[in-house]
Design a protein around this motif. Sequence first.
Motif, mmCIF file in Angstrom:
data_model
loop_
_atom_site.group_PDB
_atom_site.id
_atom_site.type_symbol
_atom_site.label_atom_id
_atom_site.label_comp_id
_atom_site.label_asym_id
_atom_site.label_seq_id
_atom_site.Cartn_x
_atom_site.Cartn_y
_atom_site.Cartn_z
ATOM 1 N N ARG A 173 -76.526 14.187 29.142
ATOM 2 C CA ARG A 173 -78.058 13.821 29.341
ATOM 3 C C ARG A 173 -78.779 15.103 29.617
ATOM 4 O O ARG A 173 -79.961 15.049 29.045
ATOM 5 N N ILE A 174 -78.433 16.030 30.091
ATOM 6 C CA ILE A 174 -79.097 17.516 29.952
ATOM 7 C C ILE A 174 -79.121 17.867 28.532
ATOM 8 O O ILE A 174 -80.505 18.402 28.249
ATOM 9 N N ALA A 175 -78.431 17.918 27.589
ATOM 10 C CA ALA A 175 -78.550 18.353 26.314
ATOM 11 C C ALA A 175 -79.520 17.427 25.552
ATOM 12 O O ALA A 175 -80.283 17.996 24.873
ATOM 13 N N SER A 176 -79.386 16.104 25.884
ATOM 14 C CA SER A 176 -80.546 15.276 25.192
ATOM 15 C C SER A 176 -81.776 15.405 25.638
ATOM 16 O O SER A 176 -82.806 14.890 25.148
ATOM 17 N N GLY A 177 -82.002 15.764 26.814
ATOM 18 C CA GLY A 177 -83.518 16.069 27.516
ATOM 19 C C GLY A 177 -83.620 15.034 28.420
ATOM 20 O O GLY A 177 -84.694 14.661 28.838
ATOM 21 N N GLU A 178 -82.578 14.004 28.582
ATOM 22 C CA GLU A 178 -82.726 12.488 29.320
ATOM 23 C C GLU A 178 -82.896 12.958 30.848
ATOM 24 O O GLU A 178 -83.745 12.492 31.767
ATOM 25 N N ASP A 179 -82.238 13.980 31.208
ATOM 26 C CA ASP A 179 -82.241 14.713 32.643
ATOM 27 C C ASP A 179 -82.645 16.278 32.446
ATOM 28 O O ASP A 179 -82.256 16.962 31.495
ATOM 29 N N ARG A 180 -83.277 16.436 33.428
ATOM 30 C CA ARG A 180 -83.880 17.879 33.649
ATOM 31 C C ARG A 180 -83.000 18.725 34.364
ATOM 32 O O ARG A 180 -82.552 18.279 35.569
ATOM 33 N N PRO A 181 -82.800 20.118 34.230
ATOM 34 C CA PRO A 181 -81.923 20.973 35.090
ATOM 35 C C PRO A 181 -82.597 21.156 36.182
ATOM 36 O O PRO A 181 -83.990 21.494 36.327
ATOM 37 N N THR A 182 -81.754 20.995 37.522
ATOM 38 C CA THR A 182 -82.464 21.595 38.662
ATOM 39 C C THR A 182 -82.537 22.966 38.938
ATOM 40 O O THR A 182 -81.716 23.655 38.180
ATOM 41 N N PRO A 183 -83.206 23.480 39.910
ATOM 42 C CA PRO A 183 -82.994 24.936 40.289
ATOM 43 C C PRO A 183 -81.586 25.221 40.384
ATOM 44 O O PRO A 183 -81.141 26.189 40.168
ATOM 45 N N ASP A 184 -80.896 24.332 41.322
ATOM 46 C CA ASP A 184 -79.559 24.532 41.672
ATOM 47 C C ASP A 184 -78.793 24.859 40.291
ATOM 48 O O ASP A 184 -77.612 25.616 40.411
#
Length: 250
Positions: A173-184
């Motif tokens: 989901r991170i790779a597809s842009g569905e979820d954004r990476p958090t600062p942590d």
Amino acid sequence: MTELPGFAVLLARLLHHQGQEPAGFAHRAGAGEADVVALLDGAAPDRALLRRLAPALGLDTADLFEIAAVPLPEDLAPAGGMATTSIVSVVRFGKALPADRRAELRAFVAGLPPARATGRIEGLPASAPAPDPRSAGNLLMRMVATRNLGWTGTAKVFHLLTGRYWMSTAYGRIASGEDRPTPDLLVDFATVLGLPAAVPAALLGMPLPPDAPRPDASATDAALLLRGLRRLGVEQLREAEDLARALQPG
């Protein structure tokens, strides 16, 4: 989803973070000042120039190619194939070694001849949604993918180096842009990529969490080992795994 700017802006962010002016940076990189200024003005980078710029930025060369959205040349491309299990094993055993033996393992890996790239990284399902190369998460995952890690391998290596345990689909989901990476999560990506956390934070225009933890020396060495493993085939990885096992303290 927040889109990333082009390479000119990303390069300017890195230079600003490092306190480098174009003229001094070009000199350190052995490049022409006009070439660097042209990049900052939006010119498309060529491969030879990127190879010169990466060390002056303190970046792995393959990572800079991904930041610039330039296809990886053959000598920088991950070997691909069914390598995840062996990569994870070498990293696991390597991280557990004393510092001098970690250095010995890395030197052994560096001396192995690169395998021929297969053109596919294990663990990336053919049915995966098309990634958005303009998202921060996709850039981070493409940088991880240069370590010859698909989603499954990414999940396992993150667990080993950072203690974060997520299902492999979360990284999809991170790779597809569905979820954004958090600062942590950005801090964890920096650990796996072998970068100070402030570098990807500056690159992506993201904040760092207060009191962001620093990786210990074993995690940092494991991240550097991971860079060396990416060009190895399964048989070579088994050789490295055998050595990593043999080097374990008695």
